[in-house]
Each structure stands twice: as C-alpha cells, then as structure tokens.
Design an enzyme around this catalytic site. Sequence first.
Site, PDB file in Angstrom:
ATOM      1  N   GLY A 201       0.785  -1.238   0.000  1.00  0.00           N
ATOM      2  CA  GLY A 201       0.000   0.000   0.000  1.00  0.00           C
ATOM      3  C   GLY A 201       0.812   1.281   0.000  1.00  0.00           C
ATOM      4  N   GLU A 234       5.011  -6.303   1.987  1.00  0.00           N
ATOM      5  CA  GLU A 234       4.713  -6.940   0.689  1.00  0.00           C
ATOM      6  C   GLU A 234       4.108  -5.924  -0.281  1.00  0.00           C
ATOM      7  OE1 GLU A 234       2.088 -10.177   1.859  1.00  0.00           O
ATOM      8  OE2 GLU A 234       0.468  -8.766   2.280  1.00  0.00           O
ATOM      9  N   GLY A 236       3.318  -3.962  -3.816  1.00  0.00           N
ATOM     10  CA  GLY A 236       3.140  -4.326  -5.214  1.00  0.00           C
ATOM     11  C   GLY A 236       3.366  -3.092  -6.076  1.00  0.00           C
ATOM     12  N   CYS A 306     -16.246   1.895 -27.517  1.00  0.00           N
ATOM     13  CA  CYS A 306     -17.506   2.611 -27.692  1.00  0.00           C
ATOM     14  C   CYS A 306     -18.154   2.821 -26.333  1.00  0.00           C
ATOM     15  CB  CYS A 306     -18.429   1.810 -28.608  1.00  0.00           C
ATOM     16  SG  CYS A 306     -17.616   1.298 -30.114  1.00  0.00           S
ATOM     17  N   TYR A 334      -0.963  -2.924 -11.967  1.00  0.00           N
ATOM     18  CA  TYR A 334      -2.427  -2.823 -12.078  1.00  0.00           C
ATOM     19  C   TYR A 334      -2.811  -2.130 -13.388  1.00  0.00           C
ATOM     20  CZ  TYR A 334      -1.936  -3.745  -7.076  1.00  0.00           C
ATOM     21  OH  TYR A 334      -1.579  -4.284  -5.861  1.00  0.00           O
TER      22      TYR A 334
HETATM   23  C1  LIG Z   1      -2.917  -5.837  -2.981  1.00  0.00           C
HETATM   24  C2  LIG Z   1      -2.212  -6.296  -1.776  1.00  0.00           C
HETATM   25  C3  LIG Z   1      -0.867  -5.936  -1.555  1.00  0.00           C
HETATM   26  C4  LIG Z   1      -0.124  -4.977  -2.451  1.00  0.00           C
HETATM   27  O1  LIG Z   1      -0.684  -3.709  -2.361  1.00  0.00           O
HETATM   28  P1  LIG Z   1      -0.007  -2.464  -3.161  1.00  0.00           P
HETATM   29  O2  LIG Z   1      -0.956  -1.352  -2.931  1.00  0.00           O
HETATM   30  O3  LIG Z   1       0.094  -2.871  -4.573  1.00  0.00           O
HETATM   31  O4  LIG Z   1       1.338  -2.240  -2.531  1.00  0.00           O
HETATM   32  C5  LIG Z   1      -0.231  -6.463  -0.464  1.00  0.00           C
HETATM   33  N1  LIG Z   1      -0.874  -7.308   0.388  1.00  0.00           N
HETATM   34  C6  LIG Z   1      -2.168  -7.664   0.219  1.00  0.00           C
HETATM   35  C7  LIG Z   1      -2.804  -8.581   1.166  1.00  0.00           C
HETATM   36  C8  LIG Z   1      -2.869  -7.174  -0.865  1.00  0.00           C
HETATM   37  O5  LIG Z   1      -4.154  -7.511  -1.024  1.00  0.00           O
END
Ligand SMILES: *Cc1c(COP(=O)(O)O)cnc(C)c1O
Length: 356
Positions: A201, A234, A236, A306, A334
């Site tokens: 996040g 973790e 992303g 469209c 994403y």
């Molecule tokens: C989506 C998600 C992430 C990654 O979130 P980002 O906003 O992409 O960093 C990490 N852990 C869990 C459980 C998630 O659902």
Amino acid sequence: MIGPRVREAALGLAEVPAYLYDLPALDEHVASVRRALEGVELYYAVKANPDPELLRVLAAYVDGFEVSSAGEHAHVTALFPGMPVALGGPGKTDAELRLPHHRIHVESPNELRRLLGTGLEADVLLRLNPDLPVEGAALTMSGPFGMDEDDVAACLPLFGDRVRLRGLHAHLASGLAAPQLLELARALLEQPYEEVNLGGGMAVSYAAPETRFDWAAYGAGLTSLRRGRRLRIEPGRALTVYCGYYATKVVDVKRVRGQAYAVVLGGTHHLRTPATKGHDQPFTILPTGGGPGVTDEPVTFVGQLCTPKDVLAQRIVTSARVGDTVVFEMAGAYAWNISHHDFLMHPKPAFHHLRA
Ligand SMILES: *Cc1c(COP(=O)(O)O)cnc(C)c1O
C-alpha cells in the site's frame, strides 16, 4: 517525462499499441528499496504485475512472493522453485488451503478450521482488520478483509503442532505515505506477536510521478520499531509501477462541443488504471505525426472503445497531432493485468522488455 531508453524504444516501435517494460530501471529501483530495508523482509505482491521478466528482476532482491490465488501460486512456483511464497487472499478454496507455502494468511476463524481439516502442516499469520484510523488512504481495507480483534482471539486456541501460529498480518490501506504507514505500524506492533507482516500500500502519485514514496524514512522507522521481531512488508504497486509504459499513436483529433479530443489506438481495455482509479494517466507526446491537430489547449485522450468511460487523461493542456506517439507512463502495475482485454476485440498490444 520519459528517459532516453524508453524514448528510443517508443520511436522504434513497428506496431502500436505496445507495452514497454524498462528492466534496468526496475532493477535500480528495487535495489534502492532493498537497501532502505535493513533487517526487514521484502516480499512482492504478485497481483500488481505477474510478468515473468519483471518477476525475474524482482527475484534477485526480494525474500519471497505474496500470491493470492492458486493461479499466482502455480505461476510463481514454476518460475522460482524453492522461493518462499506467502499465500493470502479472501475466499480460499480447499485446493488453495492445501498448497505448499512459507506462510499462509488466514482470513477468518472458519478458514482456519478448514485449514485444520486438511490435516496438513501450515504456518499461519492471522490477518487482522485493525480498528485504526487511516487518514488519506486511497483504498482502506475495511470490508471483507481479515478479522476483527475478537475473531483473532477466537482463532488462538485452535493452533497446535501441525498448524502453527507464526504471527499477524495486516495490509492496512492503499496509497499511504511513509509517516502514515509508520504510524499504523507503531499501533500494530503494540500487539504481542513475534512476526508481523505489515502488507503493502505504499503511495504512488499519478499526478506527480516524480514524487516517490520515502523508502529511506520508512525503512529507518521500521528498524527502530522492530525490536527483535521478524517484520515483513509486501508492496506491489510502488515496486513495479514506474517501469511500465503503454505506447500508442493518435489516430484522430477533433473538437466536439468545443472540447478537443485525441483518439489513440487501444485504450482502457489495455490500460484500465485511469478508469479504475479516476485519475489522468501521465504521458509524454513524441511529435511523430505532423497530421492535423491542436496546439496548446486542453485535450482529452480517449481510446477506441464505444463507451464514454474509455478516457486515459482529461483536459490536459498540450499539442496533439494525428500520427503523434503517446507514451503513457506509470503503467507497470495494475495496468494490463487488470484490464478487460476482450471488450470490442481489438488487437492486443505487443510487449517489449528493454534491457541495458
Ligand atoms: C494488494 C495487496 C498488496 C499490495 O498492495 P499495493 O498497494 O500494490 O502495494 C499487499 N498485500 C495484500 C494482502 C494485498 O491484497
């Protein structure tokens, strides 16, 4: 603004739309994130972008991968046998509960009972949905994710020798800056667990791409909060978003009811992020066109679908001519993998991985 490697690649494309992944830039970025995290484990949340070439770059720096389905699990374990995998996600099937893992993130007491019912060994983090104020988060994780404190407590007596409680998991919110994330981490680490996964996040700004999450401050903060515990994060989006580009061309420029539009090949069925998040996707125009167009006025960039929702960027003051190359930035997370590719049956983009 795009760098010379991406500019040259975009100008050399035989066909557009195309995705460009700048692997050396990803390598450099993830290396710097890794350096900022003394003593904290780094996993990559595969759902942000499971492209194998990106995963190969990431694998050199991360301690493991976080996967949220049997599909992601199969993908990652085939590419990186032996690499630690943390299995999360709501609504796990019985087959998913039986998958080998380094950690499994349990979402409810019922899920824990079903896990016990498999008779297999498991190493569990209980996913807490903490009652903490989350200010300024793009997407808070209230709703169905994780458990209340009461349900976490209800899980504790169920653990034994085969299904072991390792600690706590909490993916707090999406889009938080380092001080806010540290504030939440501080509150969470008041709980008496030896191992805590603090989730992802970390904020990225589509409005100001050069503003980056302060990994140095976050890493230093976590180090001071750690006190002998095993901490893991973790992320992303904040790892892969900057390395991806979606390059396309202007096919039409027109004015409708006074508003200038540039229609590009492709659209949000390839790059759904701006439609999903409601932002303007940042872009750079390379003036390869020379066709009819507009000069220095607000232009809305739309795709070939469209639907009025096929908007990539709205009323951005720029010049745009038919034939110009448009390189949308921040398309590494994403983006392609959350898009509705088959809507209208336009051709799919090519994928190019840039190397040093
Ligand atoms: C989506 C998600 C992430 C990654 O979130 P980002 O906003 O992409 O960093 C990490 N852990 C869990 C459980 C998630 O659902």
